[in-house]
Design an enzyme around this catalytic site. Structure first.
Site, PDB file in Angstrom:
ATOM      1  CB  SER A 228      -9.605 -27.837   9.696  1.00  0.00           C
ATOM      2  OG  SER A 228      -9.556 -28.127  11.080  1.00  0.00           O
ATOM      3  CG  ASP A 456      -9.289 -35.979  12.881  1.00  0.00           C
ATOM      4  OD1 ASP A 456      -9.935 -35.420  13.790  1.00  0.00           O
ATOM      5  OD2 ASP A 456      -9.152 -35.491  11.737  1.00  0.00           O
ATOM      6  CG  HIS A 459     -11.101 -32.562  11.349  1.00  0.00           C
ATOM      7  ND1 HIS A 459      -9.824 -32.734  11.845  1.00  0.00           N
ATOM      8  CD2 HIS A 459     -11.217 -31.250  11.060  1.00  0.00           C
ATOM      9  CE1 HIS A 459      -9.190 -31.569  11.850  1.00  0.00           C
ATOM     10  NE2 HIS A 459     -10.018 -30.648  11.384  1.00  0.00           N
TER      11      HIS A 459
END
Length: 487
Positions: A228, A456, A459
């Site tokens: 990702s 998160d 990312h």
């Protein structure tokens, strides 16, 4: 005299004939085994055997296919032009090959002839099969210019490549669109990467010219394959290009087996296919029987990227204990299942499989291979699943803070693999620059944190840090000077 069981006097008369028959039988057996194990070594038999494998299913065959998938689909797949697609409501409908039972071994096909690799002396391109120098900087860049060694500097005039919250190609459901998810501070968008190397040519652009980049990609396909974090980079590039085109009605998603955005005016496609391990993870109905085939390339992903003009890989973040059953009864090579294998060793084996497949199946005169390095996470106070957080950070770490590589073994495995390849690979070594950007993560500005789920800190917000990765990709392609990027 007693007669021996199985004895006959006439057999004594022809010991030479008996020996000849034995040798002949053994030779036929060995020849047959070679044909079934490696039919590509005997080109005259390749086509007939492909039909044979396609008609029958053998557990030991080089390629297993189901009735709806042909060998031809593996060797000539091409979806860069999509001639049979039809546009519907901003997307295109496509028919993709059923990937469910395709297994592609390494080293069974070479697209055309393998052409000798010329000496490469450009930034970030590994001079493969070199004389054995251990000078990391020289190995990475081929000269004295290192665009990956630098620092983040405040630039009050810096404008993002696309306005926050504006781009429709930030993948729906991801954490990347921090603006839409409530982040209002934009200080983190004012930091610019400035390399420190004095050996860099003054003609190297320090910014990404999106229109020029698109023009150089006219009629081409760029593919991203990995986890990702590479989807993060793919979304960034799609948004950069989307904001640069005049007629945005001619930019649209393509429906199919991968995330792809079509730029019709440029006859250009950029896409992402998930392949976090690069090798083949089986998908049986019984999840307890899932295995990681360290000796087989990911078939679904390779079918998408094998015809790309530029393909950007990454892998590491999913090589974690909870993702690979802690290496217990999970990693498989051929028919052998490792009862226990260290994750770092498994990662090296997977990279070896990937590199051999690239060397045997990618024509370096057509396709530029890129490998993006390790992106650093910043979970403070615990790991991602135990309260780790990064909210409230609004500035990068100071540049005088010593850079410390957090994944020495993984980075070494990647760099050692790239050095040993025949195919020239651009290595986007973004590890150092991500080390300092503690402020660039979504943190609490995710779609799911409203329900008090995990932050998160792995990312990156878009616009944000991955835009710089694509700036460095653009510069590296110009410096490599292949095809339309020749200066």
């Amino acid at each position: 005299m007693k007669k021996l069981v199985g004895w006959h006097p006439k057999r004594l008369r022809s010991p030479i004939l008996s020996g000849f028959v034995s040798v002949l039988g053994a030779s036929i057996l060995i020849f047959t085994v070679i044909i079934f194990i490696s039919p590509s070594s005997i080109p005259m038999l390749q086509n007939n055997l492909s039909r044979f494998y396609n008609k029958f299913t053998f557990s030991h065959s080089p390629i297993n296919v189901n009735s709806s998938t042909s060998i031809t689909a593996l060797t000539s797949a091409s979806d860069s032009s999509f001639p049979n697609s039809t546009q519907t409501n901003g997307t295109k409908s496509l028919t993709y090959t059923n990937y469910s039972s395709i297994i592609v071994p390494i080293g069974t096909e070479v697209r055309g002839s393998v052409i000798g690799i010329n000496d490469v002396s450009n930034s970030s391109v590994f001079p493969t099969n070199s004389s054995g120098s251990n000078d990391r900087k020289k190995q990475e860049n081929g000269d004295d210019c290192n665009i990956f060694d630098g620092e983040w500097v405040w630039d009050d005039d810096r404008v993002p490549h696309y306005p926050p919250g504006s781009c429709p190609y930030v993948v729906e459901g991801s954490n990347f669109d921090c603006g839409k998810n409530g982040r209002t501070d934009h200080q983190f968008l004012k930091w610019r990467w400035q390399w420190l190397s004095a050996g860099c040519d003054s003609n190297i652009p320090r910014i990404l010219n999106a229109t020029d980049f698109l023009e150089k990609l006219r009629g081409k396909k760029v593919a991203f394959a990995g986890d990702s974090l590479n989807r993060n980079m793919f979304s960034s590039l799609a948004c950069i290009f989307w904001n640069a085109v005049a007629d945005k009605s001619k930019v649209y998603w393509l429906q199919g087996g991968a995330l792809s955005v079509r730029f019709e005016d440029y006859n250009f496609t950029v896409g992402f296919v998930p392949s976090p391990f690069l090798v083949y993870k089986t998908t049986p109905q019984n999840r307890e029987l899932v295995r990681m085939r360290l000796d087989l390339i990911d078939p679904r992903a390779s079918l998408f990227y094998r015809d790309a003009d530029i393909v950007v890989f990454n892998s590491w973040h999913w090589w974690a204990k909870n993702k690979v059953h802690n290496g217990t009864n999970y990693f498989q090579e051929g028919g052998y299942l490792h009862s226990k294998l260290e994750i770092n060793k498994a990662f090296k084996k997977a990279l070896s499989t990937w590199s051999k497949w690239i060397d045997n199946n990618i024509d370096p005169n057509k396709t530029q291979v890129v490998f993006r390095g390790h992106s650093i996470s910043h979970f403070m106070g615990g790991p991602w699943n135990k309260g780790g957080r990064c909210d409230g950070v609004t500035e990068p770490l100071m540049s005088n803070k010593t850079f410390r590589e957090k994944n020495l073994s993984g980075v070494k495995s990647i760099e050692d693999t790239l050095r040993q390849m025949k195919t020239p690979v651009i290595y986007l070594n973004i590890t150092k620059q991500t080390y300092y950007r503690t402020d660039g993560h979504p943190s609490i500005y995710t779609r799911s944190y409203k329900n008090k789920m995990k932050q998160d800190c792995a990312h990156w917000c878009l616009p944000g840090v991955p835009d710089t990765w694509n700036e460095l990709l653009y510069i590296s392609l110009l410096r490599a000077g292949k095809g339309s990027f020749a200066r």
